[in-house]
Design a protein around this motif. Sequence first.
Motif, PDB file in Angstrom:
ATOM      1  N   TRP A 207       0.796  -1.241  -0.067  1.00 44.32           N
ATOM      2  CA  TRP A 207       0.076  -0.200  -0.066  1.00 44.32           C
ATOM      3  C   TRP A 207       0.870   1.361   0.019  1.00 44.32           C
ATOM      4  O   TRP A 207       0.609   2.338  -0.880  1.00 44.32           O
ATOM      5  N   PRO A 208       1.897   1.407   0.906  1.00 46.91           N
ATOM      6  CA  PRO A 208       2.580   2.470   0.846  1.00 46.91           C
ATOM      7  C   PRO A 208       3.006   2.970  -0.594  1.00 46.91           C
ATOM      8  O   PRO A 208       3.156   4.175  -1.188  1.00 46.91           O
ATOM      9  N   THR A 209       3.733   2.079  -1.199  1.00 46.20           N
ATOM     10  CA  THR A 209       4.216   2.147  -2.709  1.00 46.20           C
ATOM     11  C   THR A 209       3.104   2.645  -3.555  1.00 46.20           C
ATOM     12  O   THR A 209       3.260   3.596  -4.401  1.00 46.20           O
ATOM     13  N   LEU A 210       2.256   1.964  -3.542  1.00 47.63           N
ATOM     14  CA  LEU A 210       0.803   2.289  -4.464  1.00 47.63           C
ATOM     15  C   LEU A 210       0.591   3.642  -4.055  1.00 47.63           C
ATOM     16  O   LEU A 210       0.165   4.636  -5.021  1.00 47.63           O
ATOM     17  N   TRP A 211       0.372   4.089  -2.794  1.00 47.50           N
ATOM     18  CA  TRP A 211      -0.137   5.182  -2.458  1.00 47.50           C
ATOM     19  C   TRP A 211       0.798   6.493  -3.284  1.00 47.50           C
ATOM     20  O   TRP A 211       0.451   7.331  -3.526  1.00 47.50           O
ATOM     21  N   ALA A 212       2.149   6.191  -2.920  1.00 45.71           N
ATOM     22  CA  ALA A 212       3.063   7.041  -3.486  1.00 45.71           C
ATOM     23  C   ALA A 212       3.009   7.050  -4.918  1.00 45.71           C
ATOM     24  O   ALA A 212       3.274   8.259  -5.627  1.00 45.71           O
ATOM     25  N   SER A 213       2.955   6.172  -5.710  1.00 43.94           N
ATOM     26  CA  SER A 213       2.634   5.835  -7.017  1.00 43.94           C
ATOM     27  C   SER A 213       1.498   6.680  -7.568  1.00 43.94           C
ATOM     28  O   SER A 213       1.483   7.621  -8.712  1.00 43.94           O
ATOM     29  N   TRP A 214       0.415   6.416  -6.783  1.00 49.31           N
ATOM     30  CA  TRP A 214      -0.629   7.488  -7.111  1.00 49.31           C
ATOM     31  C   TRP A 214      -0.631   8.802  -6.928  1.00 49.31           C
ATOM     32  O   TRP A 214      -1.323   9.759  -7.505  1.00 49.31           O
ATOM     33  N   GLN A 215       0.062   9.316  -6.165  1.00 54.27           N
ATOM     34  CA  GLN A 215       0.600  10.735  -5.804  1.00 54.27           C
ATOM     35  C   GLN A 215       1.492  11.101  -7.227  1.00 54.27           C
ATOM     36  O   GLN A 215       1.097  12.152  -7.630  1.00 54.27           O
ATOM     37  N   LEU A 216       2.219  10.631  -7.642  1.00 51.88           N
ATOM     38  CA  LEU A 216       2.955  10.866  -8.815  1.00 51.88           C
ATOM     39  C   LEU A 216       1.947  10.721 -10.093  1.00 51.88           C
ATOM     40  O   LEU A 216       2.256  11.786 -10.933  1.00 51.88           O
ATOM     41  N   ARG A 217       1.215   9.739  -9.956  1.00 56.28           N
ATOM     42  CA  ARG A 217       0.320   9.646 -11.053  1.00 56.28           C
ATOM     43  C   ARG A 217      -0.570  10.997 -11.095  1.00 56.28           C
ATOM     44  O   ARG A 217      -0.937  11.381 -11.934  1.00 56.28           O
ATOM     45  N   GLN A 218      -1.146  11.280 -10.163  1.00 57.45           N
ATOM     46  CA  GLN A 218      -2.011  12.820 -10.120  1.00 57.45           C
ATOM     47  C   GLN A 218      -1.025  13.741 -10.603  1.00 57.45           C
ATOM     48  O   GLN A 218      -1.623  14.733 -11.451  1.00 57.45           O
ATOM     49  N   ALA A 219       0.011  14.042 -10.233  1.00 61.02           N
ATOM     50  CA  ALA A 219       1.153  15.045 -10.669  1.00 61.02           C
ATOM     51  C   ALA A 219       1.193  15.036 -12.257  1.00 61.02           C
ATOM     52  O   ALA A 219       1.161  15.811 -12.958  1.00 61.02           O
ATOM     53  N   ARG A 220       1.273  13.675 -12.955  1.00 62.30           N
ATOM     54  CA  ARG A 220       1.685  13.529 -14.136  1.00 62.30           C
ATOM     55  C   ARG A 220       0.167  13.829 -14.864  1.00 62.30           C
ATOM     56  O   ARG A 220       0.276  14.597 -16.065  1.00 62.30           O
TER      57      ARG A 220
END
Length: 169
Positions: free
Chosen positions: A136-149
Motif C-alpha cells: 500500500w505505501p508504494t501504491l499510495w506514493a505511485s498514485w501521488q506521482l500519477r496525479q502530478a503527471r
Amino acid sequence: MRVMLKFQIDCDADAAWRALHSPAVLAELYSPLIVLRPMTPIPTQLEHGGDTAVEMLMMGAVGIGKQLIHTTDREVVHDGVRVRILRDSGIPLTGPLASLDVWDHQMAVSAVPGRPDRTLWRDRLTVRGATAPALWPTLWASWQLRQARITKLAPTWAFDPEASASPAD
C-alpha cells in the motif's frame, strides 16, 4: 485497502475521457520511472470489454512485472452531472503486485459545474490480499506521482481539429 484521488484538471471532460482510453497516455503517466511495453498488439484506443497485456520495466530496463488490463466503461448521472467511468479490473500476472487477490482500478471524469473547460478526475484503486498492507505505501506514493503527471499532461489532451483551409486564389 484503497488509494483515492479527487482533483481538477485543465481540459474538458471529453478530452479526459479520450485520454483515459489512450494506451499512449497511459504509458506517459508512468514514464520515465516505469516503462510499459506491450506484450500483445495494443489498439490505438482501449475499448469496452477489451484486454491488453503489458510488461512493466523500471527505468526501461528492470522487469517489475506483467499486468493484464481489462477495461469496461459505464456512465452514470450524479446530481445532474454526467460521470463517465473506466474500470480496469485486470490483474497483475507476475511481479510483486501478483501477490494481490484483488486489483480494481476505477477512474471517473466529469465536467466541473460551471467550468466546461475543466474536468473533475476521481481515481480509486482497491487492492486486497495478504501483501496489500506491505504494498500500500508504494501504491499510495505511485498514485501521488500519477496525479502530478495527469495534472501536467491534461492541457495537452485537448483536440481541436484544424479547420480546412481553402487555397488562396
